[in-house]
Design an enzyme around this catalytic site. Sequence first.
Site, PDB file in Angstrom:
ATOM      1  N   LYS A  20     -10.835  -1.979  -0.902  1.00 28.08           N
ATOM      2  CA  LYS A  20      -9.847  -2.302  -1.809  1.00 28.08           C
ATOM      3  C   LYS A  20      -8.634  -3.475  -0.977  1.00 28.08           C
ATOM      4  CE  LYS A  20      -6.605   1.541  -2.351  1.00 28.08           C
ATOM      5  NZ  LYS A  20      -5.399   0.729  -2.098  1.00 28.08           N
ATOM      6  N   SER A  21      -8.589  -2.977   0.323  1.00 28.88           N
ATOM      7  CA  SER A  21      -8.000  -3.805   1.292  1.00 28.88           C
ATOM      8  C   SER A  21      -8.337  -5.062   1.491  1.00 28.88           C
ATOM      9  CB  SER A  21      -7.849  -2.756   2.508  1.00 28.88           C
ATOM     10  OG  SER A  21      -7.101  -1.581   2.469  1.00 28.88           O
ATOM     11  N   GLY A  91       0.939  -0.452  -3.901  1.00 29.58           N
ATOM     12  CA  GLY A  91       1.771  -0.912  -2.826  1.00 29.58           C
ATOM     13  C   GLY A  91       1.418  -2.029  -2.111  1.00 29.58           C
ATOM     14  N   SER A 160       2.075  -2.127   7.475  1.00 29.05           N
ATOM     15  CA  SER A 160       1.750  -3.693   8.231  1.00 29.05           C
ATOM     16  C   SER A 160       1.620  -4.329   6.949  1.00 29.05           C
ATOM     17  CB  SER A 160       0.258  -3.273   8.791  1.00 29.05           C
ATOM     18  OG  SER A 160      -0.771  -2.944   7.833  1.00 29.05           O
ATOM     19  N   ASP A 300      -4.311   7.041   6.251  1.00 28.55           N
ATOM     20  CA  ASP A 300      -5.142   7.337   4.962  1.00 28.55           C
ATOM     21  C   ASP A 300      -6.271   8.454   5.346  1.00 28.55           C
ATOM     22  OD1 ASP A 300      -3.743   5.655   3.306  1.00 28.55           O
ATOM     23  OD2 ASP A 300      -5.332   3.857   3.564  1.00 28.55           O
ATOM     24  N   LYS A 327       3.325   7.680   0.702  1.00 27.51           N
ATOM     25  CA  LYS A 327       2.204   7.316  -0.166  1.00 27.51           C
ATOM     26  C   LYS A 327       2.413   7.321  -1.611  1.00 27.51           C
ATOM     27  CE  LYS A 327      -0.200   5.618   3.609  1.00 27.51           C
ATOM     28  NZ  LYS A 327      -0.516   4.467   3.847  1.00 27.51           N
ATOM     29  N   ARG A 331       2.316  12.678   1.046  1.00 25.01           N
ATOM     30  CA  ARG A 331       0.959  13.139   1.330  1.00 25.01           C
ATOM     31  C   ARG A 331       0.945  14.168   2.293  1.00 25.01           C
ATOM     32  NH1 ARG A 331      -2.948   8.073   1.490  1.00 25.01           N
ATOM     33  NH2 ARG A 331      -2.571   8.103  -0.918  1.00 25.01           N
ATOM     34  N   ARG A 373      -6.234  10.048  -3.152  1.00 27.23           N
ATOM     35  CA  ARG A 373      -6.863  10.729  -1.760  1.00 27.23           C
ATOM     36  C   ARG A 373      -6.812  12.282  -1.784  1.00 27.23           C
ATOM     37  NH1 ARG A 373      -8.836   6.572   0.553  1.00 27.23           N
ATOM     38  NH2 ARG A 373      -7.586   4.658   0.660  1.00 27.23           N
ATOM     39  N   LYS A 399      -7.595   4.529  -8.967  1.00 27.78           N
ATOM     40  CA  LYS A 399      -6.691   3.883  -8.260  1.00 27.78           C
ATOM     41  C   LYS A 399      -7.431   3.276  -7.173  1.00 27.78           C
ATOM     42  CE  LYS A 399      -2.779   3.681  -5.058  1.00 27.78           C
ATOM     43  NZ  LYS A 399      -2.073   2.730  -5.869  1.00 27.78           N
TER      44      LYS A 399
END
Length: 420
Positions: A20-21, A91, A160, A300, A327, A331, A373, A399
């Site tokens: 997804k990134s 996000g 980032s 992650d 997150k 998390r 996650r 998600k």
Amino acid sequence: MIVEVYPSKVKGTIEPPASKSYLHRAIISASIAKGTSIIHNVIYSDDVNATLDIFASLGVAVERYVDRLVITSKGIDSFTISTPINCNESGSTLRFVIPILSNQQEVYFKGKSSLMSRPMHIYEEIFSYQGLTYKKQNDSIVTRGKIKPGKFKIPGNISSQFISGLLFVLPLLNGDSEIEILGTLESSSYINMTIDVLESFGIFIKHKKNRFLVNGNQSYKPTEIFAENDFSQMAFFSVLGIINNDITIKGMNFNSFQPDKVIIDAIINIGGIVEKHSDIAIFKRSKTSDFTFDLSQSPDLAPILSVLASKSHGFSRLINGERLKIKESNRLLTTYNSLKQMGVRIIMGDDYLEIVGPNKFRGGEFDSYNDHRIAMMLAIAATVAESKTTITNAEAINKSYPNFYTDLESLGVKIKYIEE
């Protein structure tokens, strides 16, 4: 939704979904470029849909097919902003689009309360310094004014995504810009991924040590691109193969810029048996030893590495996990709470987790904390638990990975679905 995951021996082959990134970056670039772009290998997760829906609302033509996206745009100057920009709970989407869509008119960005509670001070400082309007409210962010070219100094220990957000828009401005990173840049591989995708669309960024040099007056060119499969999602099946039974994972680009590909070396370094062939990796059930893992570049991985540490022999530490607190859930805390409830010998510090293994996992009823996650971590651990594991708010996986449970079932995991 509630799912019950039963102890199950797994075996088989799996192909993780697209990153997804990577998809966020490709969709945004295709929407800015004038013309038609095609993105192959797509997954319509909630976060990806949030980005697609935004650009569709701006007048970009988005054609969704099972295996590809066709995006036709008249360019950024054609965007028509008439409604609030709804980022849902993504996000990445919010941080990417704020500098792109902020305009002379007031622009409202909204999302779920959990999204709006995340730190956004970097943009607030940039907007203030440039004399622009930036108002953060409980349920929205309001901006007025366009980002100007110039020199930007940004701490390296923040997400980032802020840097990527700037890199999308700075090449379009009428003047050159420079981003200077103060201190060590965390999650640097995500910046490399952004630069790589931008190059596919004809945008070039120069990276020299702690500086990114961006020439202005560039233009995005439409292209055809293939979205890589996701190493963040592969990590769950990698650990499943090590703690449960052999699993083959296919379709991976081992030369990827994705930071979470480090999971492979992390497993090998502690005695995990991994065979790599072309785009295939086989993870075999193995006896693994303790380890220390620095989460600053790959936060992650924390939940699934905690499962691996729980089954490894010795004293393991996951360190530099400060950003886990911001997150979808805190998390650091939710990983600790979940594994503690499972019977794991685990300690939580300000930015670390310490785990003594190996442990047996207790079944029971667990909450996903609406964190994809955490839900996936619980499901993986459940396959080797002593009894069934019930996961509430299990739909959190939508998600990023809507097919996660069905993919687990394809490997032999017994899952029962209960609608609330």
